[in-house]
Design a protein around this motif. Structure first.
Motif, short mmCIF file in Angstrom:
data_model
loop_
_atom_site.label_atom_id
_atom_site.label_comp_id
_atom_site.label_asym_id
_atom_site.label_seq_id
_atom_site.Cartn_x
_atom_site.Cartn_y
_atom_site.Cartn_z
N ASP A 33 0.81 -1.22 0.00
CA ASP A 33 0.00 0.00 0.00
C ASP A 33 0.84 1.27 0.00
N ILE A 34 2.13 1.14 0.26
CA ILE A 34 3.02 2.30 0.34
C ILE A 34 3.59 2.60 -1.04
N MET A 35 3.36 3.82 -1.53
CA MET A 35 3.89 4.23 -2.83
C MET A 35 5.32 4.72 -2.72
N TYR A 36 5.56 5.61 -1.75
CA TYR A 36 6.92 6.11 -1.55
C TYR A 36 7.08 6.77 -0.19
N PHE A 37 8.35 6.90 0.19
CA PHE A 37 8.75 7.59 1.41
C PHE A 37 9.55 8.82 0.99
N GLN A 38 9.33 9.92 1.69
CA GLN A 38 10.11 11.12 1.40
C GLN A 38 10.41 11.82 2.72
N ILE A 43 11.73 14.70 9.08
CA ILE A 43 10.42 14.05 9.19
C ILE A 43 10.19 13.17 7.97
N MET A 44 9.92 11.88 8.23
CA MET A 44 9.64 10.94 7.15
C MET A 44 8.15 11.01 6.82
N HIS A 45 7.86 11.16 5.54
CA HIS A 45 6.48 11.17 5.05
C HIS A 45 6.25 9.86 4.31
N VAL A 46 5.22 9.12 4.72
CA VAL A 46 4.85 7.87 4.06
C VAL A 46 3.62 8.17 3.21
N HIS A 47 3.73 7.96 1.89
CA HIS A 47 2.62 8.24 0.98
C HIS A 47 2.01 6.93 0.51
N CYS A 48 0.73 6.74 0.77
CA CYS A 48 0.05 5.49 0.43
C CYS A 48 -0.82 5.64 -0.81
N GLN A 49 -1.11 4.50 -1.44
CA GLN A 49 -1.85 4.51 -2.70
C GLN A 49 -3.30 4.99 -2.54
N ASP A 50 -3.86 4.93 -1.34
CA ASP A 50 -5.23 5.41 -1.15
C ASP A 50 -5.28 6.91 -0.86
N GLY A 51 -4.12 7.59 -0.95
CA GLY A 51 -4.09 9.04 -0.75
C GLY A 51 -3.73 9.45 0.67
N TYR A 76 16.62 9.24 -4.75
CA TYR A 76 17.16 10.57 -4.44
C TYR A 76 17.61 10.52 -2.99
N ARG A 77 18.39 11.46 -2.56
CA ARG A 77 18.87 11.41 -1.17
C ARG A 77 17.72 11.47 -0.17
N SER A 78 16.54 11.96 -0.62
CA SER A 78 15.40 12.11 0.29
C SER A 78 14.20 11.24 -0.07
N THR A 79 14.32 10.34 -1.05
CA THR A 79 13.14 9.61 -1.54
C THR A 79 13.42 8.13 -1.80
N ILE A 80 12.51 7.28 -1.32
CA ILE A 80 12.53 5.84 -1.60
C ILE A 80 11.17 5.47 -2.18
N VAL A 81 11.18 4.72 -3.30
CA VAL A 81 9.95 4.42 -4.03
C VAL A 81 9.67 2.92 -4.04
N ASN A 82 8.39 2.58 -3.97
CA ASN A 82 7.93 1.21 -4.15
C ASN A 82 7.85 0.96 -5.66
N LEU A 83 8.62 0.01 -6.17
CA LEU A 83 8.70 -0.23 -7.61
C LEU A 83 7.36 -0.64 -8.23
N GLU A 84 6.46 -1.14 -7.43
CA GLU A 84 5.13 -1.53 -7.91
C GLU A 84 4.37 -0.34 -8.51
N TYR A 85 4.68 0.85 -8.05
CA TYR A 85 3.93 2.04 -8.47
C TYR A 85 4.62 2.87 -9.55
N VAL A 86 5.74 2.39 -10.05
CA VAL A 86 6.47 3.13 -11.09
C VAL A 86 5.75 2.95 -12.43
N ALA A 87 5.45 4.07 -13.08
CA ALA A 87 4.80 4.03 -14.39
C ALA A 87 5.80 4.34 -15.50
#
Length: 124
Positions: A33-38, A43-51, A76-87
């Motif tokens: 459910d996690i799209m990416y972390f930034q 402060i870590m922001h967790v962004h989920c697919q449901d918004g 990026y130095r500040s971003t980690i992405v879930n590969l499932e959500y890469v378009a």
């Protein structure tokens, strides 16, 4: 309002969940459910697919070690992405399936390209 406490290190390889503590509350999310972390100003922001999004304190290097390398990649130095959500992968940015564009650090491009390739091969 008071934001966050330290993340709980309870992510294991056989576990499909991510557990962290924010505002004295322990949260459990499915990794899928996690799209990416930034991270922004510690402060870590967790962004989920449901918004929805969550915030808590953690260093990105610590987080990177917790996540499964076959499905999450640092772009990026500040971003980690879930590969499932890469378009789409471009030279300087990554576009997610929800049309979010995230910058790719030049030193991360080749690593990201290989990670996406491996991820797609694994799915076939």
């Amino acid at each position: 309002h008071k934001i966050m406490v330290r993340a709980v290190d309870s992510l294991t390889k056989e576990d499909d969940t991510f557990v962290f503590k924010a505002n004295s509350v322990t949260n459990t999310l499915l990794l899928n459910d996690i799209m990416y972390f930034q991270i922004e100003k510690r402060i870590m922001h967790v962004h989920c697919q449901d918004g929805t999004s969550y915030q808590y304190y953690q260093k990105i290097d610590e987080l990177e070690k917790q996540l499964p390398v076959d499905s999450f990649v640092r772009i990026y130095r500040s971003t980690i992405v879930n590969l499932e959500y890469v378009a789409r992968l471009k030279k300087t940015e990554l576009e997610l399936k929800d049309c979010t564009s995230l910058s790719i650090g030049s030193s991360y491009y080749d690593i990201v390209k290989v990670a996406i390739s491996k991820y797609l091969q694994k799915k076939v």
